[in-house]
Scaffold this active site. Structure first.
Site, PDB file in Angstrom:
ATOM      1  N   GLU A 216      47.805  45.317  47.432  1.00  0.00           N
ATOM      2  CA  GLU A 216      48.006  46.357  48.227  1.00  0.00           C
ATOM      3  C   GLU A 216      48.430  46.230  49.410  1.00  0.00           C
ATOM      4  OE1 GLU A 216      44.819  48.449  45.168  1.00  0.00           O
ATOM      5  OE2 GLU A 216      44.157  47.948  47.281  1.00  0.00           O
TER       6      GLU A 216
ATOM      7  N   GLY B 170      51.118  47.412  39.570  1.00  0.00           N
ATOM      8  CA  GLY B 170      50.260  45.892  39.903  1.00  0.00           C
ATOM      9  C   GLY B 170      50.112  45.432  38.589  1.00  0.00           C
TER      10      GLY B 170
ATOM     11  N   GLY C 289      50.903  45.926  35.565  1.00  0.00           N
ATOM     12  CA  GLY C 289      51.777  45.933  34.594  1.00  0.00           C
ATOM     13  C   GLY C 289      52.069  47.186  33.648  1.00  0.00           C
TER      14      GLY C 289
END
Length: 185
Positions: free
Chosen positions: A152, A87, A89
């Site tokens: 999420e 998420g 990176g």
């Protein structure tokens, strides 16, 4: 903010993430999955839980899908696919696994909210879910959901949408998927 307002805001935020991802990102994820002989998935923390849910659904489709770190996960190589979540990176374990998969000849795909990050920049395929992660949950404009929950939650619903597209492309019925569900519950 009332509970009802809180729920409406959370749903609106989630809807905006999914609307931005449909349909391009669904196809971007479905194509490499359909081309893979074997699939391994990995993520850390709650992202890892979403990746496990993806592996389960891929298995329900009859695909050879595994969760990295489980004792029954076989090696991957040519013709296989590693799908990771990063998420923000970058995670050191994600980058290490990408390196192992590439060295073995497997294709790599990263699901991320930060496509300019090191992990997504090093893979063959990138799926971009434009959502807040724990790395950017502070300051103005932050999601009503805590920490990385928006990313999420978006992953979970997005993955289910990918599964629906794959099911259609594979010409499977809901009953065929259900036949792969465990009876050991």
């Amino acid at each position: 903010m009332t509970d009802k307002q809180l729920a409406a805001k959370a749903i609106a935020e989630l809807g905006a993430v999914l609307e931005a991802a449909v349909p391009d990102q669904i196809s971007a994820m479905a194509a490499p999955i359909l081309n893979a002989k074997r699939i391994a998935v990995y993520g850390v923390g709650r992202e890892g839980l979403m990746m496990k849910s993806l592996a389960m659904r891929l298995f329900h489709l009859g695909l050879d899908a595994h969760v990295v770190g489980e004792m029954t996960t076989p090696p991957i190589g040519d013709g296989d696919l590693l799908i990771v979540s990063a998420g923000p990176g970058q995670f050191s374990t994600v980058s290490a696994l990408i390196g192992v998969a590439k060295a073995a000849g497997a294709a790599t795909l990263c699901v991320t909210a930060t496509p300019q990050g090191a992990a997504p920049q090093s893979v063959d395929h990138v799926v971009y879910l434009q959502a807040q992660t724990m790395a950017d949950d502070q300051g103005g404009g932050a999601s009503v959901l805590p920490m990385g929950s928006l990313y999420e939650a978006a992953q979970f619903l997005f993955f289910e949408m990918v599964i629906l597209q794959l099911r259609d492309q594979m010409a499977l019925s809901s009953d065929a998927m259900r036949a792969n569900h465990t009876n050991l519950e």
